[in-house]
Design a protein around this motif. Structure first.
Motif, PDB file in Angstrom:
ATOM      1  N   ASP A 211     -21.868 -52.044 -29.611  1.00 18.97           N
ATOM      2  CA  ASP A 211     -21.688 -50.847 -28.800  1.00 18.97           C
ATOM      3  C   ASP A 211     -20.223 -50.452 -28.897  1.00 18.97           C
ATOM      4  OD1 ASP A 211     -21.557 -48.823 -26.953  1.00 18.97           O
ATOM      5  OD2 ASP A 211     -22.241 -50.007 -25.245  1.00 18.97           O
ATOM      6  N   ILE A 212     -19.933 -49.342 -29.605  1.00 20.03           N
ATOM      7  CA  ILE A 212     -18.541 -48.913 -29.788  1.00 20.03           C
ATOM      8  C   ILE A 212     -18.242 -47.665 -28.957  1.00 20.03           C
ATOM      9  CG2 ILE A 212     -18.382 -49.950 -32.070  1.00 20.03           C
ATOM     10  CD1 ILE A 212     -18.737 -47.184 -33.291  1.00 20.03           C
ATOM     11  N   ASN A 213     -19.126 -47.370 -27.994  1.00 23.97           N
ATOM     12  CA  ASN A 213     -18.936 -46.256 -27.064  1.00 23.97           C
ATOM     13  C   ASN A 213     -18.837 -44.908 -27.771  1.00 23.97           C
ATOM     14  OD1 ASN A 213     -18.801 -47.888 -24.650  1.00 23.97           O
ATOM     15  ND2 ASN A 213     -16.770 -48.536 -25.324  1.00 23.97           N
ATOM     16  N   GLY A 215     -21.773 -43.147 -28.429  1.00 22.20           N
ATOM     17  CA  GLY A 215     -22.932 -42.367 -28.011  1.00 22.20           C
ATOM     18  C   GLY A 215     -23.825 -43.182 -27.101  1.00 22.20           C
ATOM     19  N   PRO A 216     -24.856 -42.538 -26.539  1.00 22.06           N
ATOM     20  CA  PRO A 216     -25.711 -43.223 -25.561  1.00 22.06           C
ATOM     21  C   PRO A 216     -26.634 -44.265 -26.160  1.00 22.06           C
ATOM     22  CG  PRO A 216     -26.559 -41.032 -26.017  1.00 22.06           C
ATOM     23  CD  PRO A 216     -25.239 -41.134 -26.719  1.00 22.06           C
ATOM     24  N   TYR A 217     -26.799 -44.262 -27.498  1.00 27.65           N
ATOM     25  CA  TYR A 217     -27.754 -45.179 -28.109  1.00 27.65           C
ATOM     26  C   TYR A 217     -27.077 -46.129 -29.094  1.00 27.65           C
ATOM     27  CZ  TYR A 217     -30.568 -41.355 -26.299  1.00 27.65           C
ATOM     28  OH  TYR A 217     -31.104 -40.389 -25.485  1.00 27.65           O
ATOM     29  N   ASP A 218     -25.810 -46.453 -28.862  1.00 24.42           N
ATOM     30  CA  ASP A 218     -25.069 -47.332 -29.770  1.00 24.42           C
ATOM     31  C   ASP A 218     -25.800 -48.651 -29.985  1.00 24.42           C
ATOM     32  OD1 ASP A 218     -23.166 -45.415 -29.866  1.00 24.42           O
ATOM     33  OD2 ASP A 218     -21.483 -46.709 -29.336  1.00 24.42           O
ATOM     34  N   ASP A 219     -26.003 -48.980 -31.249  1.00 24.47           N
ATOM     35  CA  ASP A 219     -26.667 -50.233 -31.600  1.00 24.47           C
ATOM     36  C   ASP A 219     -26.290 -50.575 -33.048  1.00 24.47           C
ATOM     37  OD1 ASP A 219     -28.323 -52.461 -31.303  1.00 24.47           O
ATOM     38  OD2 ASP A 219     -30.073 -51.399 -32.075  1.00 24.47           O
ATOM     39  N   PHE A 220     -25.005 -50.500 -33.347  1.00 26.04           N
ATOM     40  CA  PHE A 220     -24.536 -50.510 -34.727  1.00 26.04           C
ATOM     41  C   PHE A 220     -24.657 -51.876 -35.400  1.00 26.04           C
ATOM     42  CE2 PHE A 220     -22.295 -46.768 -33.098  1.00 26.04           C
ATOM     43  CZ  PHE A 220     -22.506 -45.865 -34.133  1.00 26.04           C
ATOM     44  N   ILE A 221     -24.846 -51.815 -36.720  1.00 25.45           N
ATOM     45  CA  ILE A 221     -24.667 -52.978 -37.580  1.00 25.45           C
ATOM     46  C   ILE A 221     -23.199 -53.016 -37.978  1.00 25.45           C
ATOM     47  CG2 ILE A 221     -25.229 -54.009 -39.812  1.00 25.45           C
ATOM     48  CD1 ILE A 221     -27.923 -52.565 -39.675  1.00 25.45           C
ATOM     49  N   GLN A 222     -22.547 -54.135 -37.761  1.00 28.14           N
ATOM     50  CA  GLN A 222     -21.161 -54.287 -38.211  1.00 28.14           C
ATOM     51  C   GLN A 222     -21.163 -55.006 -39.558  1.00 28.14           C
ATOM     52  OE1 GLN A 222     -18.396 -56.133 -35.433  1.00 28.14           O
ATOM     53  NE2 GLN A 222     -17.135 -56.869 -37.123  1.00 28.14           N
ATOM     54  N   THR A 223     -20.344 -54.521 -40.489  1.00 28.08           N
ATOM     55  CA  THR A 223     -20.278 -55.117 -41.819  1.00 28.08           C
ATOM     56  C   THR A 223     -18.835 -55.190 -42.300  1.00 28.08           C
ATOM     57  OG1 THR A 223     -21.006 -54.910 -44.117  1.00 28.08           O
ATOM     58  CG2 THR A 223     -20.616 -52.868 -42.924  1.00 28.08           C
ATOM     59  N   ASP A 224     -18.576 -56.162 -43.192  1.00 29.22           N
ATOM     60  CA  ASP A 224     -17.251 -56.247 -43.803  1.00 29.22           C
ATOM     61  C   ASP A 224     -17.255 -55.653 -45.210  1.00 29.22           C
ATOM     62  OD1 ASP A 224     -18.632 -58.166 -45.206  1.00 29.22           O
ATOM     63  OD2 ASP A 224     -17.130 -59.746 -44.961  1.00 29.22           O
ATOM     64  N   ALA A 225     -18.380 -55.077 -45.650  1.00 28.73           N
ATOM     65  CA  ALA A 225     -18.369 -54.327 -46.905  1.00 28.73           C
ATOM     66  C   ALA A 225     -17.388 -53.170 -46.743  1.00 28.73           C
ATOM     67  CB  ALA A 225     -19.765 -53.793 -47.223  1.00 28.73           C
ATOM     68  N   ALA A 226     -16.508 -52.983 -47.722  1.00 23.61           N
ATOM     69  CA  ALA A 226     -15.440 -51.994 -47.590  1.00 23.61           C
ATOM     70  C   ALA A 226     -16.001 -50.594 -47.365  1.00 23.61           C
ATOM     71  CB  ALA A 226     -14.562 -52.018 -48.836  1.00 23.61           C
ATOM     72  N   ILE A 227     -15.661 -49.995 -46.228  1.00 26.57           N
ATOM     73  CA  ILE A 227     -16.038 -48.631 -45.885  1.00 26.57           C
ATOM     74  C   ILE A 227     -14.760 -47.887 -45.520  1.00 26.57           C
ATOM     75  CG2 ILE A 227     -17.312 -47.187 -44.261  1.00 26.57           C
ATOM     76  CD1 ILE A 227     -19.317 -49.440 -43.968  1.00 26.57           C
ATOM     77  N   ASN A 228     -14.534 -46.751 -46.160  1.00 23.82           N
ATOM     78  CA  ASN A 228     -13.323 -45.974 -45.944  1.00 23.82           C
ATOM     79  C   ASN A 228     -13.685 -44.531 -45.620  1.00 23.82           C
ATOM     80  OD1 ASN A 228     -10.865 -47.784 -46.743  1.00 23.82           O
ATOM     81  ND2 ASN A 228     -12.383 -48.157 -48.347  1.00 23.82           N
ATOM     82  N   ARG A 229     -12.669 -43.717 -45.419  1.00 23.38           N
ATOM     83  CA  ARG A 229     -12.893 -42.295 -45.183  1.00 23.38           C
ATOM     84  C   ARG A 229     -13.611 -41.690 -46.377  1.00 23.38           C
ATOM     85  NH1 ARG A 229      -6.968 -40.419 -42.768  1.00 23.38           N
ATOM     86  NH2 ARG A 229      -7.091 -41.618 -40.835  1.00 23.38           N
ATOM     87  N   GLY A 230     -14.675 -40.968 -46.096  1.00 20.98           N
ATOM     88  CA  GLY A 230     -15.494 -40.412 -47.164  1.00 20.98           C
ATOM     89  C   GLY A 230     -16.778 -41.182 -47.359  1.00 20.98           C
ATOM     90  N   ASN A 231     -16.833 -42.419 -46.839  1.00 23.20           N
ATOM     91  CA  ASN A 231     -18.068 -43.193 -46.875  1.00 23.20           C
ATOM     92  C   ASN A 231     -19.062 -42.739 -45.809  1.00 23.20           C
ATOM     93  OD1 ASN A 231     -16.382 -45.863 -48.154  1.00 23.20           O
ATOM     94  ND2 ASN A 231     -18.504 -45.586 -48.793  1.00 23.20           N
ATOM     95  N   SER A 232     -18.590 -41.960 -44.841  1.00 23.75           N
ATOM     96  CA  SER A 232     -19.457 -41.534 -43.737  1.00 23.75           C
ATOM     97  C   SER A 232     -20.708 -40.848 -44.259  1.00 23.75           C
ATOM     98  CB  SER A 232     -18.709 -40.576 -42.814  1.00 23.75           C
ATOM     99  OG  SER A 232     -17.733 -41.252 -42.072  1.00 23.75           O
ATOM    100  N   GLY A 233     -21.845 -41.265 -43.755  1.00 21.23           N
ATOM    101  CA  GLY A 233     -23.117 -40.685 -44.153  1.00 21.23           C
ATOM    102  C   GLY A 233     -23.774 -41.391 -45.312  1.00 21.23           C
ATOM    103  N   GLY A 234     -23.067 -42.318 -45.946  1.00 22.01           N
ATOM    104  CA  GLY A 234     -23.615 -43.042 -47.073  1.00 22.01           C
ATOM    105  C   GLY A 234     -24.494 -44.196 -46.634  1.00 22.01           C
TER     106      GLY A 234
END
Length: 504
Positions: A211-213, A215-234
């Motif tokens: 839960d990273i606050n 949105g109301p339905y936060d239930d994220f998977i956390q990963t250490d696979a490199a994600i940077n700006r521009g990865n959003s939506g992938g």
């Protein structure tokens, strides 16, 4: 490549360097066999090659008005025929906001993936395409297609786009089951970081249910696979090449990857995508209650053995349960067969339910567990109702004839709620109970954030209408050996909340 091959290859890649360090520093047994060390890690190229074609780059453009106001520099007034006239015309008149050039085009990049090749359906993040005037989808083979917006959901940050293939053969990927992913499972992210399309990174599931606050339905998977700006939506893939997450956010002081990325789980995203494709909007279930966490103190006050569930702080008038089915003070511990272990579990499971569905809800009311049947409404239809509603359920106000005009209890001075006190504290006419006129400094009530002007509507789930009622209820709780008193408080406008005050 098989699932096991992917897992072995990723494991070797991630542990080879660490193993070498451990051998040198601590003289522990070898973690990598000599054959593997000599030959190097097994490639994951086959898996990546089959997925790259379905992952797209999304470019958007937006027309924004030129900068005006105090920060704008006016064009200097020059004598007619000045040799500097052309220079200043080019500099000032061609800027955004000047006559003839009222706006400028702002572009941004993100990622997405194809889920339906025949229909040309692409999934991405809402924040990637928000406020865009033009959206283009760029494929790995160099083809660029204009996209139209099918629908968006700001609550989960999901958007669905549609392109017309026009004879161009698309490659699609399918959603997997994110609920089967365990901490330590290997995953692959493909996207468009910093505009570098077709970038592949590998890591593991670092954590679940984050839960990273956002949105109301936060239930994220956390990963250490490199994600940077521009990865959003992938997409975030499992070892079978199925999408188990949509890469959405990172934690990074520098803006680059530090190994903490977050993906929307497919279990949550899939239902949203289906609704957006079918209706162009979401249609979520709605229970019509205001909730707050069940703390240890509240659990003890309610006679619950453990602190779990969601405490109903108020019932929305006109909502699905504004018929006495669920009351303020109830604790919801199970919804439609799914456990509600903490408050944030309830909004998610309700939202994922079908509008109009009749469900069983297990509640704890005055220490007794019971099951009630509820027919769900639609959240989107109820949001306006909820925002304009004070959340105060009808209460039994008890004896209207006060035995005392004021009382001091638990560090509070309480008094009768009449025309005088309503006017003094600006309390709405529909609020009923006993008004708190003063809170002693450093008292138990002050520590709980209770303020003068709030109204006590219930104590231990029993309505109070007079200062004497308050004194009697506190006295009765002490005689029962209770350590805490559970108070339902109403704000000046009628918003309800529960607090517990220690009585020792």
């Amino acid at each position: 490549m098989t699932s096991n091959s992917f897992l072995r290859a990723a494991r070797r890649t991630a542990t080879a360097g660490a193993a070498a360090f451990l051998i040198a520093a601590f003289t522990v047994p070898s973690l990598v066999s000599p054959t593997v060390a000599a030959d190097g890690p097994e490639s994951v190229a086959d898996l990546a090659q089959g997925l790259l074609g379905a992952v797209v780059n999304i470019s958007t453009s937006q027309r924004v008005k030129g900068t005006e106001g105090p920060g704008a520099v006016p064009m200097p007034q020059l004598p007619e025929g000045s040799p500097f006239q052309d220079f200043f015309d080019d500099f000032f008149k061609n800027r955004p906001g000047e006559q003839g050039n009222p706006s400028q085009k702002v572009q941004s990049l993100g990622s997405g993936f194809v889920v339906d090749a025949e229909q040309g359906i692409v999934v991405t993040n809402n924040h990637v395409i928000a406020d865009a005037d033009d959206i283009e989808v760029n494929f790995s083979d160099g083809v660029t297609l204009k996209a139209t917006l099918v629908g968006t959901d700001t609550k989960t940050d999901v958007a669905v786009l549609k392109v017309d293939p026009k004879g161009h053969k698309l490659t699609a990927v399918k959603f997997g089951d994110s609920s089967k992913m365990r901490v330590g499972d290997w995953v692959m992210a493909i996207g468009n970081p910093f505009g570098l399309g077709g970038t592949v990174t590998v890591g593991i599931v670092s954590a679940r249910n984050r839960d990273i606050n956002s949105g109301p339905y936060d239930d994220f998977i956390q990963t250490d696979a490199a994600i940077n700006r521009g990865n959003s939506g992938g997409p975030l893939f499992n070892s079978d090449g199925e999408v188990i997450g949509i890469n959405t956010a990172i934690i990074s002081p520098s803006g680059g990857s530090i190994g903490i990325g977050f993906s929307i789980p497919s279990q949550l995203a899939l239902g949203v995508v289906d609704q957006l494709r079918q209706f162009g909007e979401t249609r979520r279930g709605w229970l019509g209650v205001r909730i707050q966490p069940v703390t240890d103190d509240i659990a003890e006050s309610l006679g619950m053995a453990t602190a779990k569930g969601a405490l109903v702080a108020g019932v929305i008038k006109g909502g699905p349960v504004d018929n006495g089915t669920i009351l303020a003070g109830d604790v919801i511990i199970k919804f439609d067969g799914r456990d509600v272990n903490e408050m944030r579990d309830l909004p998610r499971v309700v939202a994922e339910s079908t509008v109009g569905k009749a469900v069983d809800v297990v509640i704890v009311r005055k220490g007794v567990e019971q099951t009630v049947k509820v027919t769900l409404g639609r959240l989107e239809d109820g949001e306006k109702l909820a925002s304009g509603e004070n959340g105060n359920a009808d209460q039994d106000n008890g004896d209207e004839a006060p035995a005392v005009s004021a009382a001091s209890v638990l560090g509070m001075t309480v008094g009768e709620l009449n025309d005088e006190t309503r006017t003094k504290f600006g309390i709405a006419a529909e609020v009923s109970g006993v008004v708190i006129t003063e809170v002693a400094k450093d008292s138990a009530a002050a520590e709980r954030g209770i303020q003068a002007g709030e109204v006590i509507t219930e104590i231990a789930q029993e309505s109070v209408a007079t200062p004497k009622d308050v004194m009697d209820r506190i006295g009765a709780l002490k005689e029962q050996g209770r350590k805490n008193a559970l108070l339902m408080l109403a704000s000046k406008t009628g918003e309800l909340r529960f607090v517990t005050i220690r009585m020792d």
